[in-house]
Motif scaffolding. Structure first.
Motif, PDB file in Angstrom:
ATOM      1  N   ARG A  13       0.635  -1.292   0.120  1.00  0.00           N
ATOM      2  CA  ARG A  13       0.167   0.059   0.110  1.00  0.00           C
ATOM      3  C   ARG A  13       0.784   1.348  -0.040  1.00  0.00           C
ATOM      4  O   ARG A  13       1.718   1.391   0.809  1.00  0.00           O
ATOM      5  N   PHE A 137      -6.411  17.225   4.292  1.00  0.00           N
ATOM      6  CA  PHE A 137      -6.616  18.482   3.616  1.00  0.00           C
ATOM      7  C   PHE A 137      -7.806  18.930   3.199  1.00  0.00           C
ATOM      8  O   PHE A 137      -8.454  19.985   3.506  1.00  0.00           O
ATOM      9  N   ARG A 181      11.132  -1.304   5.357  1.00  0.00           N
ATOM     10  CA  ARG A 181      11.308  -0.476   6.702  1.00  0.00           C
ATOM     11  C   ARG A 181      12.287  -1.121   7.575  1.00  0.00           C
ATOM     12  O   ARG A 181      12.471  -2.222   7.561  1.00  0.00           O
TER      13      ARG A 181
HETATM   14  C1  LIG Z   1      -3.747  11.505   9.174  1.00  0.00           C
HETATM   15  C2  LIG Z   1      -3.085  11.664   7.648  1.00  0.00           C
HETATM   16  C3  LIG Z   1      -3.400  12.667   7.063  1.00  0.00           C
HETATM   17  C4  LIG Z   1      -2.813  12.630   5.742  1.00  0.00           C
HETATM   18  N1  LIG Z   1      -3.246  13.795   4.719  1.00  0.00           N
HETATM   19  C5  LIG Z   1      -2.639  13.791   3.712  1.00  0.00           C
HETATM   20  C6  LIG Z   1      -3.230  14.915   2.827  1.00  0.00           C
HETATM   21  O1  LIG Z   1      -3.841  16.016   3.331  1.00  0.00           O
HETATM   22  N2  LIG Z   1      -2.607  14.919   1.584  1.00  0.00           N
HETATM   23  C7  LIG Z   1      -1.771  14.054   1.158  1.00  0.00           C
HETATM   24  O2  LIG Z   1      -1.476  14.056  -0.171  1.00  0.00           O
HETATM   25  N3  LIG Z   1      -1.459  13.011   1.824  1.00  0.00           N
HETATM   26  C8  LIG Z   1      -1.978  12.806   3.188  1.00  0.00           C
HETATM   27  N4  LIG Z   1      -1.677  11.832   3.934  1.00  0.00           N
HETATM   28  C9  LIG Z   1      -0.712  10.684   3.255  1.00  0.00           C
HETATM   29  C10 LIG Z   1       0.557  10.859   3.872  1.00  0.00           C
HETATM   30  O3  LIG Z   1       1.268  11.824   3.259  1.00  0.00           O
HETATM   31  C11 LIG Z   1       1.329   9.488   3.399  1.00  0.00           C
HETATM   32  O4  LIG Z   1       0.770   8.243   4.162  1.00  0.00           O
HETATM   33  C12 LIG Z   1       2.671   9.377   3.865  1.00  0.00           C
HETATM   34  O5  LIG Z   1       3.357  10.428   3.136  1.00  0.00           O
HETATM   35  C13 LIG Z   1       3.528   7.970   3.789  1.00  0.00           C
HETATM   36  O6  LIG Z   1       3.323   7.501   2.545  1.00  0.00           O
HETATM   37  P1  LIG Z   1       2.668   6.236   1.986  1.00  0.00           P
HETATM   38  O7  LIG Z   1       1.115   6.366   2.609  1.00  0.00           O
HETATM   39  O8  LIG Z   1       2.887   5.973   0.725  1.00  0.00           O
HETATM   40  O9  LIG Z   1       3.222   5.050   2.897  1.00  0.00           O
HETATM   41  C14 LIG Z   1      -2.151  11.770   5.122  1.00  0.00           C
HETATM   42  C15 LIG Z   1      -1.750  10.616   5.993  1.00  0.00           C
HETATM   43  C16 LIG Z   1      -2.339  10.542   7.198  1.00  0.00           C
HETATM   44  C17 LIG Z   1      -2.189   9.294   7.956  1.00  0.00           C
END
Ligand SMILES: Cc1cc2nc3c(=O)[nH]c(=O)nc-3n(C[C@H](O)[C@H](O)[C@H](O)COP(=O)(O)O)c2cc1C
Length: 190
Positions: A13, A137, A181
């Motif tokens: 994921r 966001f 990781r």
């Molecule tokens: C609480 C939370 C809020 C997030 N909000 C945003 C967001 O507003 N915009 C976005 O592009 N990604 C958002 N993300 C995704 C994170 O940026 C992303 O999970 C992180 O960079 C790690 O990357 P991966 O999900 O590919 O492992 C959010 C993730 C979490 C857990």
């Protein structure tokens, strides 16, 4: 490391931020939403306490983007202000589906419970060949009077509010690669 389908989905994921226009079939969306209902919850009554709003109307998705960017510009936080001013930034990455995860506010841990459901849905989406991304966001859209008016049109039950959201659709770009990781941040006490 052990191989099984669940672990593979968890490792695979990634947050996807490029989408094609093709909509998710309803039966696939239903499986993702069902996965949300199987999340653990503090009160143990998730079916009564959670509400999903599935938004697939392009006009509404674009309106949420505009309202969220407006709120970001008003936040006073420089990184949010910059995103709010960036004309090329669409906070939903033009994904065809946004799911708002709302929870009954007067429960023990609504934000955490919504988060658990959100992660379940992200993993379900991955397992079904969809791209998805957890999003904070767009929630900013509902902080203004105009945003609250829009939220009212979604028919959220009384006492519920959105705590998290995710987008989903079919991936258009390359799959982001993340190295395995490290484990040095784990301490064992035994
Ligand atoms: C609480 C939370 C809020 C997030 N909000 C945003 C967001 O507003 N915009 C976005 O592009 N990604 C958002 N993300 C995704 C994170 O940026 C992303 O999970 C992180 O960079 C790690 O990357 P991966 O999900 O590919 O492992 C959010 C993730 C979490 C857990």
């Amino acid at each position: 490391m052990a191989e099984n389908e669940t672990l593979n989905v968890i490792r695979r994921r990634r947050s996807i931020r490029e989408y094609g226009e093709k909509q998710i079939p309803d039966d696939t969306a239903a499986l993702v939403l069902e996965a949300g209902l199987y999340a653990p919850s503090a009160g143990g009554n998730i079916e009564n306490d959670i509400h999903f709003t599935v938004i697939q109307k392009r006009e509404t998705l674009d309106r949420i983007n505009l309202l969220a960017k407006e709120a970001a510009r008003a936040s006073g936080l420089s990184w949010l202000v910059d995103l709010g001013n960036d004309d090329s930034f669409h906070c939903l990455y033009r994904a065809p589906t946004l799911i708002l995860v709302s929870y009954r506010a007067e429960t023990a841990a609504p934000e955490t419970d919504a988060a658990a459901a959100t992660e379940n849905m992200l993993l379900a989406a991955e397992s079904l060949g969809l791209g998805a991304c957890w999003l904070y966001f767009p929630l900013q859209a509902f902080s203004s009077a105009a945003g609250r008016d829009l939220l009212k049109t979604f028919g959220l039950p009384e006492g519920f509010r959105p705590y998290s959201s995710l987008i989903a659709g079919y991936r258009a770009g390359a799959v982001p690669v993340i190295p395995p990781r490290k484990t040095e941040h784990i301490s064992w006490v035994r």
